[in-house]
Design a protein around this motif. Structure first.
Motif, PDB file in Angstrom:
ATOM      1  N   LYS A 162      -1.888  11.340  11.863  1.00  0.00           N
ATOM      2  CA  LYS A 162      -1.727  10.091  12.600  1.00  0.00           C
ATOM      3  C   LYS A 162      -2.064   8.939  11.650  1.00  0.00           C
ATOM      4  CE  LYS A 162      -0.717  12.295  16.391  1.00  0.00           C
ATOM      5  NZ  LYS A 162      -0.788  13.689  15.920  1.00  0.00           N
ATOM      6  N   ILE A 163      -2.169   7.732  12.163  1.00  0.00           N
ATOM      7  CA  ILE A 163      -2.333   6.568  11.290  1.00  0.00           C
ATOM      8  C   ILE A 163      -3.526   5.724  11.728  1.00  0.00           C
ATOM      9  CG2 ILE A 163      -1.229   4.480  10.393  1.00  0.00           C
ATOM     10  CD1 ILE A 163       1.470   5.850  10.978  1.00  0.00           C
ATOM     11  N   TRP A 164      -4.433   5.479  10.793  1.00  0.00           N
ATOM     12  CA  TRP A 164      -5.538   4.549  11.021  1.00  0.00           C
ATOM     13  C   TRP A 164      -5.072   3.137  10.671  1.00  0.00           C
ATOM     14  CZ3 TRP A 164      -9.417   6.447  13.644  1.00  0.00           C
ATOM     15  CH2 TRP A 164      -9.826   7.769  13.463  1.00  0.00           C
ATOM     16  N   VAL A 165      -5.438   2.172  11.509  1.00  0.00           N
ATOM     17  CA  VAL A 165      -5.075   0.772  11.287  1.00  0.00           C
ATOM     18  C   VAL A 165      -6.294  -0.091  11.599  1.00  0.00           C
ATOM     19  CG1 VAL A 165      -3.534  -1.119  11.922  1.00  0.00           C
ATOM     20  CG2 VAL A 165      -2.698   1.238  12.025  1.00  0.00           C
ATOM     21  N   TYR A 166      -6.565  -1.069  10.740  1.00  0.00           N
ATOM     22  CA  TYR A 166      -7.602  -2.039  11.085  1.00  0.00           C
ATOM     23  C   TYR A 166      -6.935  -3.304  11.599  1.00  0.00           C
ATOM     24  CZ  TYR A 166     -11.644  -5.002  11.260  1.00  0.00           C
ATOM     25  OH  TYR A 166     -12.628  -5.832  11.712  1.00  0.00           O
ATOM     26  N   LYS A 207       3.681  13.759   3.971  1.00  0.00           N
ATOM     27  CA  LYS A 207       3.891  12.577   4.789  1.00  0.00           C
ATOM     28  C   LYS A 207       3.370  11.359   4.032  1.00  0.00           C
ATOM     29  CE  LYS A 207       3.114  10.724   9.448  1.00  0.00           C
ATOM     30  NZ  LYS A 207       2.554  10.988  10.791  1.00  0.00           N
ATOM     31  N   ILE A 208       4.272  10.539   3.564  1.00  0.00           N
ATOM     32  CA  ILE A 208       3.927   9.395   2.727  1.00  0.00           C
ATOM     33  C   ILE A 208       3.995   8.117   3.562  1.00  0.00           C
ATOM     34  CG2 ILE A 208       4.456   8.185   0.585  1.00  0.00           C
ATOM     35  CD1 ILE A 208       3.780  11.220   0.320  1.00  0.00           C
ATOM     36  N   LEU A 209       2.990   7.262   3.401  1.00  0.00           N
ATOM     37  CA  LEU A 209       2.983   5.975   4.094  1.00  0.00           C
ATOM     38  C   LEU A 209       3.214   4.842   3.103  1.00  0.00           C
ATOM     39  CD1 LEU A 209      -0.067   6.131   6.564  1.00  0.00           C
ATOM     40  CD2 LEU A 209       2.297   6.856   6.948  1.00  0.00           C
ATOM     41  N   LEU A 210       4.102   3.936   3.468  1.00  0.00           N
ATOM     42  CA  LEU A 210       4.254   2.661   2.773  1.00  0.00           C
ATOM     43  C   LEU A 210       3.907   1.564   3.776  1.00  0.00           C
ATOM     44  CD1 LEU A 210       7.668   3.127   0.928  1.00  0.00           C
ATOM     45  CD2 LEU A 210       5.402   3.158  -0.105  1.00  0.00           C
ATOM     46  N   TYR A 211       3.034   0.640   3.375  1.00  0.00           N
ATOM     47  CA  TYR A 211       2.664  -0.441   4.284  1.00  0.00           C
ATOM     48  C   TYR A 211       3.135  -1.767   3.719  1.00  0.00           C
ATOM     49  CZ  TYR A 211      -0.031  -3.706   7.063  1.00  0.00           C
ATOM     50  OH  TYR A 211      -0.390  -4.753   7.885  1.00  0.00           O
ATOM     51  N   TYR A 212       3.819  -2.542   4.572  1.00  0.00           N
ATOM     52  CA  TYR A 212       4.319  -3.864   4.227  1.00  0.00           C
ATOM     53  C   TYR A 212       3.544  -4.875   5.058  1.00  0.00           C
ATOM     54  CZ  TYR A 212       8.118  -1.036   2.356  1.00  0.00           C
ATOM     55  OH  TYR A 212       8.855  -0.102   1.668  1.00  0.00           O
ATOM     56  N   ARG A 213       2.530  -5.438   4.471  1.00  0.00           N
ATOM     57  CA  ARG A 213       1.637  -6.312   5.228  1.00  0.00           C
ATOM     58  C   ARG A 213       2.353  -7.549   5.743  1.00  0.00           C
ATOM     59  NH1 ARG A 213      -4.631  -7.739   4.433  1.00  0.00           N
ATOM     60  NH2 ARG A 213      -4.706  -9.565   5.764  1.00  0.00           N
ATOM     61  N   ASP A 214       3.230  -8.147   4.945  1.00  0.00           N
ATOM     62  CA  ASP A 214       3.902  -9.376   5.366  1.00  0.00           C
ATOM     63  C   ASP A 214       4.750  -9.169   6.618  1.00  0.00           C
ATOM     64  OD1 ASP A 214       2.735 -10.707   3.288  1.00  0.00           O
ATOM     65  OD2 ASP A 214       4.506 -10.664   1.993  1.00  0.00           O
ATOM     66  N   PHE A 215       5.262  -7.958   6.803  1.00  0.00           N
ATOM     67  CA  PHE A 215       6.086  -7.651   7.967  1.00  0.00           C
ATOM     68  C   PHE A 215       5.351  -6.785   8.988  1.00  0.00           C
ATOM     69  CE2 PHE A 215       9.219  -9.142   5.063  1.00  0.00           C
ATOM     70  CZ  PHE A 215      10.289  -9.570   5.816  1.00  0.00           C
ATOM     71  N   SER A 216       4.059  -6.500   8.723  1.00  0.00           N
ATOM     72  CA  SER A 216       3.250  -5.647   9.617  1.00  0.00           C
ATOM     73  C   SER A 216       3.997  -4.362   9.971  1.00  0.00           C
ATOM     74  CB  SER A 216       2.875  -6.402  10.895  1.00  0.00           C
ATOM     75  OG  SER A 216       2.052  -7.493  10.616  1.00  0.00           O
ATOM     76  N   THR A 217       4.573  -3.736   8.959  1.00  0.00           N
ATOM     77  CA  THR A 217       5.395  -2.554   9.178  1.00  0.00           C
ATOM     78  C   THR A 217       4.912  -1.388   8.327  1.00  0.00           C
ATOM     79  OG1 THR A 217       7.350  -3.879   9.703  1.00  0.00           O
ATOM     80  CG2 THR A 217       7.736  -1.610   9.003  1.00  0.00           C
ATOM     81  N   VAL A 218       4.814  -0.226   8.957  1.00  0.00           N
ATOM     82  CA  VAL A 218       4.484   1.019   8.264  1.00  0.00           C
ATOM     83  C   VAL A 218       5.735   1.883   8.211  1.00  0.00           C
ATOM     84  CG1 VAL A 218       3.047   3.094   8.247  1.00  0.00           C
ATOM     85  CG2 VAL A 218       2.104   0.935   9.098  1.00  0.00           C
ATOM     86  N   VAL A 219       6.123   2.278   7.015  1.00  0.00           N
ATOM     87  CA  VAL A 219       7.265   3.172   6.832  1.00  0.00           C
ATOM     88  C   VAL A 219       6.736   4.563   6.494  1.00  0.00           C
ATOM     89  CG1 VAL A 219       9.282   3.710   5.395  1.00  0.00           C
ATOM     90  CG2 VAL A 219       8.845   1.351   6.120  1.00  0.00           C
ATOM     91  N   LEU A 245       0.845  -1.192   0.000  1.00  0.00           N
ATOM     92  CA  LEU A 245       0.000   0.000   0.000  1.00  0.00           C
ATOM     93  C   LEU A 245       0.880   1.242   0.000  1.00  0.00           C
ATOM     94  CD1 LEU A 245      -3.171   0.646   2.111  1.00  0.00           C
ATOM     95  CD2 LEU A 245      -1.310   2.287   2.230  1.00  0.00           C
ATOM     96  N   ILE A 246       0.477   2.238  -0.798  1.00  0.00           N
ATOM     97  CA  ILE A 246       1.109   3.553  -0.809  1.00  0.00           C
ATOM     98  C   ILE A 246       0.025   4.582  -0.530  1.00  0.00           C
ATOM     99  CG2 ILE A 246       2.542   5.179  -2.091  1.00  0.00           C
ATOM    100  CD1 ILE A 246       3.163   2.893  -4.062  1.00  0.00           C
ATOM    101  N   ASP A 247       0.161   5.341   0.550  1.00  0.00           N
ATOM    102  CA  ASP A 247      -0.807   6.385   0.885  1.00  0.00           C
ATOM    103  C   ASP A 247      -0.125   7.741   0.724  1.00  0.00           C
ATOM    104  OD1 ASP A 247      -2.450   8.312   2.170  1.00  0.00           O
ATOM    105  OD2 ASP A 247      -3.328   6.784   3.457  1.00  0.00           O
ATOM    106  N   VAL A 248      -0.617   8.529  -0.255  1.00  0.00           N
ATOM    107  CA  VAL A 248      -0.034   9.846  -0.526  1.00  0.00           C
ATOM    108  C   VAL A 248      -1.092  10.936  -0.356  1.00  0.00           C
ATOM    109  CG1 VAL A 248       1.729   8.898  -2.058  1.00  0.00           C
ATOM    110  CG2 VAL A 248      -0.458   9.632  -3.011  1.00  0.00           C
ATOM    111  N   SER A 249      -2.067  10.683   0.504  1.00  0.00           N
ATOM    112  CA  SER A 249      -3.133  11.656   0.717  1.00  0.00           C
ATOM    113  C   SER A 249      -2.611  12.970   1.281  1.00  0.00           C
ATOM    114  CB  SER A 249      -4.217  11.074   1.630  1.00  0.00           C
ATOM    115  OG  SER A 249      -3.654  10.574   2.838  1.00  0.00           O
ATOM    116  N   ASN A 250      -1.477  12.914   1.974  1.00  0.00           N
ATOM    117  CA  ASN A 250      -0.775  14.117   2.426  1.00  0.00           C
ATOM    118  C   ASN A 250       0.608  14.109   1.787  1.00  0.00           C
ATOM    119  OD1 ASN A 250       0.622  16.159   3.695  1.00  0.00           O
ATOM    120  ND2 ASN A 250       0.071  15.547   5.777  1.00  0.00           N
ATOM    121  N   PRO A 251       0.880  14.985   0.801  1.00  0.00           N
ATOM    122  CA  PRO A 251       2.173  14.958   0.097  1.00  0.00           C
ATOM    123  C   PRO A 251       3.375  15.209   1.001  1.00  0.00           C
ATOM    124  CG  PRO A 251       0.566  16.313  -1.091  1.00  0.00           C
ATOM    125  CD  PRO A 251      -0.029  16.008   0.254  1.00  0.00           C
TER     126      PRO A 251
END
Length: 274
Positions: free
Chosen positions: A136-140, A92-104, A84-90
């Motif tokens: 901040k970060i929303w997580v399910y 602050k960019i989020l990269l999500y690695y589901r296999d490692f449960s890590t947000v960069v 996942l790539i979240d660029v809703s705020n230019p």
């Protein structure tokens, strides 16, 4: 932390209130504007029309609308494949690695600000994540069946009750959107669960089986492979257009206010979209 939630909600059943079909042969509807070739695995577009391209070698590149390179991030493969790539705020960019449960978390120049191992925050399996309006970060949390909000250090700021208590079943949202003071969780089987910023359930939108879902302003966009859909959250107007042959079979479709970005095996095609 939220301990209570509204158990009654408005089910949005006015899905077919207004309906229109436009021909895909209308050249003014889908107009090819440019092509970005390359072996691209995923991408996202921010509200300034900057394009973030994740290529097969694990490099994330930020391009301007004109195609000029702004920044590069080369450490993408460190945590496996970014899902996942979240660029809703230019900024602050989020990269999500589901296999490692890590947000960069990256800054606007794609420099790493922090990496959050969700397992260390007692979130053992996160279905999806998204940036909140206040950075901040929303997580399910799929194990606890809760929508949670955390900060950059992984500290829990709030959470909803267990979805099994609310709906007598679990949810598996594929997307989270923070839009106009509401948080939308999209489960392609059950539809949209809509919460306010305090974790209180507001309503449910019965849109199901859509892919490539995006919320842009007052519209929800998506496709089922045969049609492209647009749903007006405010007026309940529901439009659909047959998917043009050039778009059929796309690996990813990304809607913005007036453009359609389509990823195929050759690269990204950018269409003007009315």
């Amino acid at each position: 932390m939220v301990n209570t939630i509204r158990y009654t909600f408005v089910s949005l059943l006015v899905f077919f209130s207004t309906f229109s079909i436009l021909s895909a042969q209308d050249d003014s509807l889908f107009t090819l504007q440019k092509n970005i070739p390359g072996n691209i695995s995923s991408f996202a577009v921010d509200n300034l029309e900057n394009l973030y391209i994740l290529n097969s070698s694990g490099q994330l590149k930020k391009l301007t609308e004109k195609g000029d390179s702004l920044a590069v991030f080369n450490n993408v493969k460190k945590y496996g494949e970014a899902t996942l790539i979240d660029v809703s705020n230019p900024l602050k960019i989020l990269l999500y690695y589901r296999d490692f449960s890590t947000v960069v978390v990256l800054d606007r120049l794609l420099n790493m600000r922090t990496a959050i191992d969700l397992r260390k925050t007692d979130i053992l399996q996160a279905g999806t994540v998204a940036l909140s309006y206040d950075s901040k970060i929303w997580v399910y949390d799929e194990v606890q069946n809760k929508l949670k909000k955390i900060d950059d250090e992984g500290k829990l700021l709030l959470e909803t009750p267990d979805f099994r208590l609310l709906f007598n079943q679990t949810a598996q949202p594929q997307n989270i959107f923070d839009q106009d003071k509401l948080v939308y969780l999209y489960d392609s089987i059950q539809g949209f669960f809509v919460f306010d910023y305090y974790g209180a359930l507001k309503n449910k939108i019965l849109i199901t089986k859509w892919k490539h879902v995006r919320i842009v302003g007052k519209y929800i966009y998506g496709t089922d492979g045969a049609f492209i859909y647009r749903y007006n959250i405010t007026t309940f107007r529901y439009d659909k257009w047959p998917v043009p042959a050039a778009i059929a079979g796309a690996r990813k479709i990304y809607f913005t206010a007036n453009r359609l970005y389509v990823l195929n095996d050759q690269g990204i095609n950018v269409y003007g979209f009315r």
